[in-house]
Design a protein around this motif. Structure first.
Motif, mmCIF file in Angstrom:
data_model
loop_
_atom_site.group_PDB
_atom_site.id
_atom_site.type_symbol
_atom_site.label_atom_id
_atom_site.label_comp_id
_atom_site.label_asym_id
_atom_site.label_seq_id
_atom_site.Cartn_x
_atom_site.Cartn_y
_atom_site.Cartn_z
ATOM 1 N N PRO A 24 0.836 -1.212 0.000
ATOM 2 C CA PRO A 24 0.000 0.000 0.000
ATOM 3 C C PRO A 24 0.867 1.258 0.000
ATOM 4 C CG PRO A 24 -0.739 -1.579 1.668
ATOM 5 C CD PRO A 24 0.579 -2.070 1.175
ATOM 6 N N GLY A 25 0.425 2.250 -0.712
ATOM 7 C CA GLY A 25 1.131 3.520 -0.701
ATOM 8 C C GLY A 25 2.257 3.641 -1.698
ATOM 9 N N ILE A 26 2.503 2.584 -2.483
ATOM 10 C CA ILE A 26 3.526 2.647 -3.532
ATOM 11 C C ILE A 26 2.835 2.972 -4.855
ATOM 12 C CG2 ILE A 26 5.239 1.352 -4.866
ATOM 13 C CD1 ILE A 26 6.241 1.935 -2.125
ATOM 14 N N GLY A 27 3.246 4.053 -5.502
ATOM 15 C CA GLY A 27 2.586 4.495 -6.731
ATOM 16 C C GLY A 27 3.055 3.754 -7.954
ATOM 17 N N ALA A 28 2.689 2.481 -8.046
ATOM 18 C CA ALA A 28 3.101 1.645 -9.172
ATOM 19 C C ALA A 28 2.023 0.595 -9.431
ATOM 20 C CB ALA A 28 4.432 0.967 -8.877
ATOM 21 N N PRO A 29 1.996 0.020 -10.637
ATOM 22 C CA PRO A 29 1.066 -1.086 -10.904
ATOM 23 C C PRO A 29 1.548 -2.376 -10.229
ATOM 24 C CG PRO A 29 1.758 0.020 -12.950
ATOM 25 C CD PRO A 29 2.688 0.463 -11.870
ATOM 26 N N PHE A 30 0.614 -3.116 -9.650
ATOM 27 C CA PHE A 30 0.889 -4.420 -9.054
ATOM 28 C C PHE A 30 0.039 -5.469 -9.758
ATOM 29 C CE2 PHE A 30 2.106 -1.435 -5.820
ATOM 30 C CZ PHE A 30 3.160 -2.023 -5.138
ATOM 31 N N VAL A 31 0.618 -6.628 -10.016
ATOM 32 C CA VAL A 31 -0.092 -7.732 -10.657
ATOM 33 C C VAL A 31 0.033 -8.946 -9.747
ATOM 34 C CG1 VAL A 31 -0.153 -9.284 -12.641
ATOM 35 C CG2 VAL A 31 0.335 -6.848 -12.984
ATOM 36 N N SER A 32 -1.100 -9.515 -9.331
ATOM 37 C CA SER A 32 -1.063 -10.627 -8.379
ATOM 38 C C SER A 32 -2.078 -11.685 -8.744
ATOM 39 C CB SER A 32 -1.367 -10.143 -6.950
ATOM 40 O OG SER A 32 -0.488 -9.120 -6.539
ATOM 41 N N CYS A 33 -1.763 -12.922 -8.358
ATOM 42 C CA CYS A 33 -2.777 -13.970 -8.372
ATOM 43 C C CYS A 33 -3.552 -13.856 -7.059
ATOM 44 C CB CYS A 33 -2.120 -15.345 -8.489
ATOM 45 S SG CYS A 33 -3.291 -16.707 -8.706
ATOM 46 N N ASP A 34 -4.842 -14.134 -7.100
ATOM 47 C CA ASP A 34 -5.672 -14.000 -5.910
ATOM 48 C C ASP A 34 -5.419 -15.183 -4.979
ATOM 49 O OD1 ASP A 34 -7.652 -13.692 -3.995
ATOM 50 O OD2 ASP A 34 -9.130 -12.951 -5.426
ATOM 51 N N ASP A 35 -4.447 -15.025 -4.088
ATOM 52 C CA ASP A 35 -4.033 -16.117 -3.205
ATOM 53 C C ASP A 35 -5.131 -16.517 -2.232
ATOM 54 O OD1 ASP A 35 -1.044 -16.502 -3.825
ATOM 55 O OD2 ASP A 35 -1.201 -14.351 -3.571
ATOM 56 N N ARG A 36 -5.889 -15.548 -1.770
ATOM 57 C CA ARG A 36 -6.974 -15.877 -0.841
ATOM 58 C C ARG A 36 -8.000 -16.788 -1.510
ATOM 59 N NH1 ARG A 36 -9.491 -13.047 3.847
ATOM 60 N NH2 ARG A 36 -11.525 -14.039 4.122
ATOM 61 N N GLU A 37 -8.386 -16.425 -2.708
ATOM 62 C CA GLU A 37 -9.364 -17.252 -3.426
ATOM 63 C C GLU A 37 -8.791 -18.625 -3.749
ATOM 64 O OE1 GLU A 37 -12.374 -17.129 -7.262
ATOM 65 O OE2 GLU A 37 -10.801 -15.622 -7.083
ATOM 66 N N ALA A 38 -7.494 -18.681 -4.056
ATOM 67 C CA ALA A 38 -6.866 -19.964 -4.366
ATOM 68 C C ALA A 38 -6.986 -20.925 -3.188
ATOM 69 C CB ALA A 38 -5.399 -19.750 -4.727
ATOM 70 N N ALA A 39 -6.703 -20.423 -1.986
ATOM 71 C CA ALA A 39 -6.802 -21.271 -0.801
ATOM 72 C C ALA A 39 -8.243 -21.695 -0.548
ATOM 73 C CB ALA A 39 -6.241 -20.537 0.416
ATOM 74 N N GLU A 40 -9.174 -20.782 -0.754
ATOM 75 C CA GLU A 40 -10.585 -21.115 -0.552
ATOM 76 C C GLU A 40 -11.046 -22.187 -1.538
ATOM 77 O OE1 GLU A 40 -12.721 -17.464 -0.774
ATOM 78 O OE2 GLU A 40 -12.206 -16.847 1.267
ATOM 79 N N LEU A 41 -10.642 -22.062 -2.789
ATOM 80 C CA LEU A 41 -11.028 -23.048 -3.801
ATOM 81 C C LEU A 41 -10.411 -24.405 -3.507
ATOM 82 C CD1 LEU A 41 -10.709 -20.904 -7.062
ATOM 83 C CD2 LEU A 41 -12.823 -21.781 -6.045
ATOM 84 N N ARG A 76 -3.750 -23.273 -10.359
ATOM 85 C CA ARG A 76 -2.933 -22.723 -11.445
ATOM 86 C C ARG A 76 -2.894 -21.208 -11.394
ATOM 87 N NH1 ARG A 76 -4.957 -24.663 -16.974
ATOM 88 N NH2 ARG A 76 -3.629 -26.465 -16.480
ATOM 89 N N GLN A 77 -1.686 -20.660 -11.376
ATOM 90 C CA GLN A 77 -1.519 -19.219 -11.588
ATOM 91 C C GLN A 77 -1.611 -18.940 -13.087
ATOM 92 O OE1 GLN A 77 1.056 -16.446 -9.455
ATOM 93 N NE2 GLN A 77 2.270 -18.211 -8.819
ATOM 94 N N PRO A 78 -2.376 -17.940 -13.502
ATOM 95 C CA PRO A 78 -2.437 -17.597 -14.929
ATOM 96 C C PRO A 78 -1.187 -16.826 -15.344
ATOM 97 C CG PRO A 78 -3.845 -16.118 -13.687
ATOM 98 C CD PRO A 78 -3.298 -17.121 -12.694
ATOM 99 N N VAL A 79 -0.073 -17.533 -15.477
ATOM 100 C CA VAL A 79 1.235 -16.903 -15.671
ATOM 101 C C VAL A 79 1.260 -16.018 -16.910
ATOM 102 C CG1 VAL A 79 3.664 -17.365 -16.192
ATOM 103 C CG2 VAL A 79 2.497 -18.671 -14.404
ATOM 104 N N THR A 80 0.762 -16.542 -18.022
ATOM 105 C CA THR A 80 0.827 -15.775 -19.272
ATOM 106 C C THR A 80 0.046 -14.473 -19.153
ATOM 107 O OG1 THR A 80 1.137 -17.774 -20.601
ATOM 108 C CG2 THR A 80 0.325 -15.800 -21.736
ATOM 109 N N ALA A 81 -1.186 -14.548 -18.668
ATOM 110 C CA ALA A 81 -2.017 -13.348 -18.549
ATOM 111 C C ALA A 81 -1.401 -12.343 -17.593
ATOM 112 C CB ALA A 81 -3.428 -13.731 -18.082
ATOM 113 N N MET A 82 -0.845 -12.822 -16.483
ATOM 114 C CA MET A 82 -0.238 -11.923 -15.502
ATOM 115 C C MET A 82 1.018 -11.263 -16.061
ATOM 116 S SD MET A 82 -0.661 -14.298 -12.086
ATOM 117 C CE MET A 82 0.302 -13.208 -11.035
ATOM 118 N N ALA A 83 1.851 -12.054 -16.732
ATOM 119 C CA ALA A 83 3.103 -11.515 -17.268
ATOM 120 C C ALA A 83 2.842 -10.491 -18.363
ATOM 121 C CB ALA A 83 3.970 -12.656 -17.800
ATOM 122 N N VAL A 84 1.895 -10.802 -19.251
ATOM 123 C CA VAL A 84 1.566 -9.864 -20.334
ATOM 124 C C VAL A 84 0.999 -8.569 -19.761
ATOM 125 C CG1 VAL A 84 0.026 -9.476 -22.299
ATOM 126 C CG2 VAL A 84 1.263 -11.647 -22.088
#
Length: 348
Positions: A152-169, A293-301
């Protein structure tokens, strides 16, 4: 050349004559069509003719952790190829224990006058680290994009996989198979992705498995990342009677499988194991690994596009982009042992 023309034409869904005009840099081809043909050329692995190659738009740093975990080379490969398609030359910096640090790599990249930097699972993911290093980069100004780890508070784009949802699924999958005593194996809790996985697991365990919040403590093992950490953690959880485990990485899941077999347990009949990442070769392990599965291609692009926009002065939104994980069911999960299901039925 004839065969290559036909391959390129088929990939681009245009005529061979159009491909020929593009490759020979002749007029009469729409800009969009020309780009489609050039993209097909890249996808098929053909080298562009010298007159069609983009001049380098500059260097871009790519800082990744050690390459022992195959998910990081997977990210690096997509990021590098996407940067190259945008005309940038990637400079890969990989960290090893006791080797060059992230800060040292950044200094080297600054000396080379890079146009921007992509950080993958770097110190930005560590809540115990000093994040002023990133504020200093942005103040230069230098465009940066960070993958898997939000500050929080860093003025940059962040790209993440939703880890919370992954654990729930993952928990939901095991609950659907009749498991109720489901353990969690993941890394140190100072890392943002770990904190999110723990939160998702706790939420799903109380909501779906009916486990009281006060009883969750013994079912979570925060260990070292890697096969050895997963093996040690799984051994402790097996002593506490778990029938299924959700792991924070595929390598930790492989360690859990090893621990189960050392105790004479079959996977999945004696212990169901869910990994995280779906890194290369997980479909070919014994048994093939069920994983998130992390959507590696979509996240990297997305990360490269955000960085290029920043470099070009278009100002990508400075927020976190969350990508949805996907449950990939293979052979390491199965219906809970009948004794566990019977015990749960009696308690219910």
């Amino acid at each position: 050349m004839r065969a290559r023309l036909s391959d390129i034409a088929q990939q681009a869904q245009v005529s061979e004559a159009t491909v020929s005009r593009v490759l020979n840099d002749r007029p009469g081809v729409a800009v969009e069509t020309r780009q489609v043909v050039l993209t097909a050329l890249d996808v098929l692995g053909y080298e562009r003719p010298a007159r069609l190659r983009k001049r380098s738009a500059g260097l871009v740093g790519l800082v990744v952790p050690e390459l022992d975990n195959p998910i990081f080379p997977a990210f690096a490969q997509v990021i590098e190829s996407t940067l190259a398609q945008s005309g940038f030359t990637p400079v890969l910096c990989t960290q090893t224990a006791g080797g060059v640090t992230e800060d040292e790599y950044v200094e080297m990249l600054l000396d080379r006058q890079v146009s921007g930097i992509v950080f993958v699972s770097g110190l930005h993911a560590d809540t115990a680290a000093n994040h002023d290093r990133y504020r200093a980069l942005l103040a230069r100004p230098l465009p940066v994009v960070m993958i898997n780890g939000y500050v929080p508070g860093i003025g940059a784009p962040f790209v993440s996989c939703d880890d919370r949802e992954a654990a729930e699924l993952a928990v939901a999958h095991l609950v659907a198979l009749g498991h109720r005593r489901i353990g969690l194996i993941t890394g140190p809790d100072r890392f943002v992705p770990v904190q999110r996985k723990v939160a998702g697991w706790r939420s799903a365990m109380t909501r779906l498995a009916g486990v009281a919040e006060a009883d969750l403590g013994p079912l979570a093992e925060l260990s070292l990342f890697g096969v050895e950490g997963g093996e040690a953690a799984a051994g402790r959880l097996l002593d506490r009677g778990v029938t299924g485990v959700v792991c924070g990485s595929d390598l930790m899941a492989l360690g859990a499988i090893r621990a189960a077999r050392q105790r004479g347990l079959d996977v999945p009949d004696g212990l169901s194991v869910v990994g995280y990442d779906d890194s290369p070769l997980m479909a070919f392990t014994d048994p093939p690994l069920t994983t998130m599965r992390q959507p590696v291609t979509a996240m990297a692009v997305a990360a490269v596009r955000a960085l290029v926009d920043e470099i070009n002065g278009h100002g990508a939104p400075h927020s976190e982009y969350l990508f949805r994980p996907e449950l990939v069911v293979r052979g390491s999960t199965a219906v809970a042992p009948s004794s566990a299901r019977l015990s749960y039925a009696r308690s219910a």
